[in-house]
Design a protein around this motif. Structure first.
Motif, PDB file in Angstrom:
ATOM      1  N   PHE A 110       0.824  -1.204   0.000  1.00 42.56           N
ATOM      2  CA  PHE A 110       0.000   0.000   0.000  1.00 42.56           C
ATOM      3  C   PHE A 110       0.863   1.260   0.000  1.00 42.56           C
ATOM      4  N   LEU A 111       1.895   1.288   0.840  1.00 44.02           N
ATOM      5  CA  LEU A 111       2.760   2.472   0.899  1.00 44.02           C
ATOM      6  C   LEU A 111       3.540   2.662  -0.398  1.00 44.02           C
ATOM      7  N   ALA A 112       3.921   1.563  -1.033  1.00 46.09           N
ATOM      8  CA  ALA A 112       4.587   1.685  -2.336  1.00 46.09           C
ATOM      9  C   ALA A 112       3.631   2.304  -3.351  1.00 46.09           C
ATOM     10  N   TYR A 113       2.365   1.874  -3.331  1.00 47.00           N
ATOM     11  CA  TYR A 113       1.358   2.436  -4.238  1.00 47.00           C
ATOM     12  C   TYR A 113       1.144   3.922  -3.968  1.00 47.00           C
ATOM     13  N   VAL A 114       1.078   4.291  -2.700  1.00 52.98           N
ATOM     14  CA  VAL A 114       0.916   5.703  -2.334  1.00 52.98           C
ATOM     15  C   VAL A 114       2.118   6.510  -2.807  1.00 52.98           C
ATOM     16  N   GLY A 115       3.315   5.948  -2.647  1.00 53.29           N
ATOM     17  CA  GLY A 115       4.525   6.631  -3.107  1.00 53.29           C
ATOM     18  C   GLY A 115       4.509   6.869  -4.607  1.00 53.29           C
ATOM     19  N   ILE A 116       4.060   5.873  -5.350  1.00 56.30           N
ATOM     20  CA  ILE A 116       3.956   6.026  -6.801  1.00 56.30           C
ATOM     21  C   ILE A 116       2.924   7.096  -7.138  1.00 56.30           C
ATOM     22  N   GLY A 117       1.781   7.062  -6.449  1.00 52.17           N
ATOM     23  CA  GLY A 117       0.738   8.067  -6.681  1.00 52.17           C
ATOM     24  C   GLY A 117       1.215   9.470  -6.353  1.00 52.17           C
ATOM     25  N   MET A 118       1.998   9.577  -5.286  1.00 55.40           N
ATOM     26  CA  MET A 118       2.514  10.884  -4.903  1.00 55.40           C
ATOM     27  C   MET A 118       3.562  11.359  -5.908  1.00 55.40           C
ATOM     28  N   GLY A 119       4.342  10.434  -6.426  1.00 54.17           N
ATOM     29  CA  GLY A 119       5.350  10.782  -7.419  1.00 54.17           C
ATOM     30  C   GLY A 119       4.732  11.323  -8.692  1.00 54.17           C
ATOM     31  N   LYS A 120       3.534  10.833  -9.033  1.00 56.53           N
ATOM     32  CA  LYS A 120       2.843  11.316 -10.227  1.00 56.53           C
ATOM     33  C   LYS A 120       2.412  12.760 -10.068  1.00 56.53           C
ATOM     34  N   SER A 121       2.119  13.172  -8.843  1.00 56.00           N
ATOM     35  CA  SER A 121       1.640  14.538  -8.628  1.00 56.00           C
ATOM     36  C   SER A 121       2.664  15.345  -7.826  1.00 56.00           C
ATOM     37  N   TRP A 122       3.936  15.066  -8.037  1.00 56.60           N
ATOM     38  CA  TRP A 122       4.982  15.725  -7.287  1.00 56.60           C
ATOM     39  C   TRP A 122       4.974  17.239  -7.489  1.00 56.60           C
ATOM     40  N   ASN A 123       4.694  17.704  -8.702  1.00 51.70           N
ATOM     41  CA  ASN A 123       4.660  19.148  -8.958  1.00 51.70           C
ATOM     42  C   ASN A 123       3.565  19.831  -8.151  1.00 51.70           C
ATOM     43  N   GLU A 124       2.412  19.174  -8.038  1.00 54.71           N
ATOM     44  CA  GLU A 124       1.335  19.739  -7.222  1.00 54.71           C
ATOM     45  C   GLU A 124       1.746  19.778  -5.755  1.00 54.71           C
ATOM     46  N   PHE A 125       2.438  18.719  -5.303  1.00 56.41           N
ATOM     47  CA  PHE A 125       2.893  18.683  -3.916  1.00 56.41           C
ATOM     48  C   PHE A 125       3.906  19.800  -3.656  1.00 56.41           C
ATOM     49  N   LYS A 126       4.833  20.017  -4.590  1.00 51.93           N
ATOM     50  CA  LYS A 126       5.834  21.070  -4.425  1.00 51.93           C
ATOM     51  C   LYS A 126       5.171  22.452  -4.407  1.00 51.93           C
ATOM     52  N   ALA A 127       4.091  22.593  -5.142  1.00 53.26           N
ATOM     53  CA  ALA A 127       3.413  23.888  -5.195  1.00 53.26           C
ATOM     54  C   ALA A 127       2.821  24.275  -3.844  1.00 53.26           C
ATOM     55  N   LEU A 128       2.582  23.304  -2.985  1.00 52.57           N
ATOM     56  CA  LEU A 128       2.046  23.595  -1.657  1.00 52.57           C
ATOM     57  C   LEU A 128       3.069  24.274  -0.759  1.00 52.57           C
TER      58      LEU A 128
END
Length: 162
Positions: A110-128
């Motif tokens: 599950f955490l690996a899946y979340v990490g992959i999902g977060m990696g896909k939206s890394w630019n949005e995360f950085k914008a925060l």
């Protein structure tokens, strides 16, 4: 890119197929980790993951189809509790096979899946910004610490040596 999970309120054949595909991949990876890490038989682990996946599918379907405003996690929990109750004829079957799946095997995938999902939206995360990073770290650390404290208290109260 096509989203693997359809988050809409409609339940389509395509959406259900995507959920089944995702849960099948998740189950196989979990069972492999379960076998390598805990030496549980792959067949028993697959049956256990099949039970957990079926409960998950039913819970997600109920969330989207029933007119109540209840989260799927509630449906999934209630279904799991009901079919595992000692008075239910499914109890021994469900408990035997689900006990062959270790929680850490599931959490790792599950955490690996979340990490992959977060990696896909890394630019949005950085914008925060940096504040979001601090909040994220504090939330994760607090959740871990709170869980560890509760687990320790329960272990002490039940007489398990810690």
């Amino acid at each position: 890119m096509v989203e693997l999970i359809d988050g809409s309120e409609n339940v389509s054949v395509h959406g259900i197929f995507n959920w089944i595909l995702l849960l099948a991949i998740f189950s196989v990876i979990t069972c492999i980790g379960n076998y390598i890490g805990y030496e549980h038989p792959i067949g028993d682990s697959l049956v256990g993951m099949g039970i957990l996946s079926l409960i998950t599918l039913i819970g997600v379907w109920m969330e989207r189809k029933l007119p109540l405003n209840i989260s799927s996690i509630i449906y999934i929990s209630v279904i799991g509790i009901i079919i595992a109750l000692p008075i239910m004829p499914t109890s021994s079957f469900v408990l035997h096979y689900v006990s062959q799946v270790e929680l850490l095997s599931i959490v790792t995938v599950f955490l690996a899946y979340v990490g992959i999902g977060m990696g896909k939206s890394w630019n949005e995360f950085k914008a925060l910004g940096w504040r979001a990073v601090i909040v994220t770290i504090l939330v994760i650390a607090s959740t871990y610490l709170g869980s560890a404290i509760v687990a320790h208290i329960i272990l002490v109260l039940t007489g398990v040596p810690v």
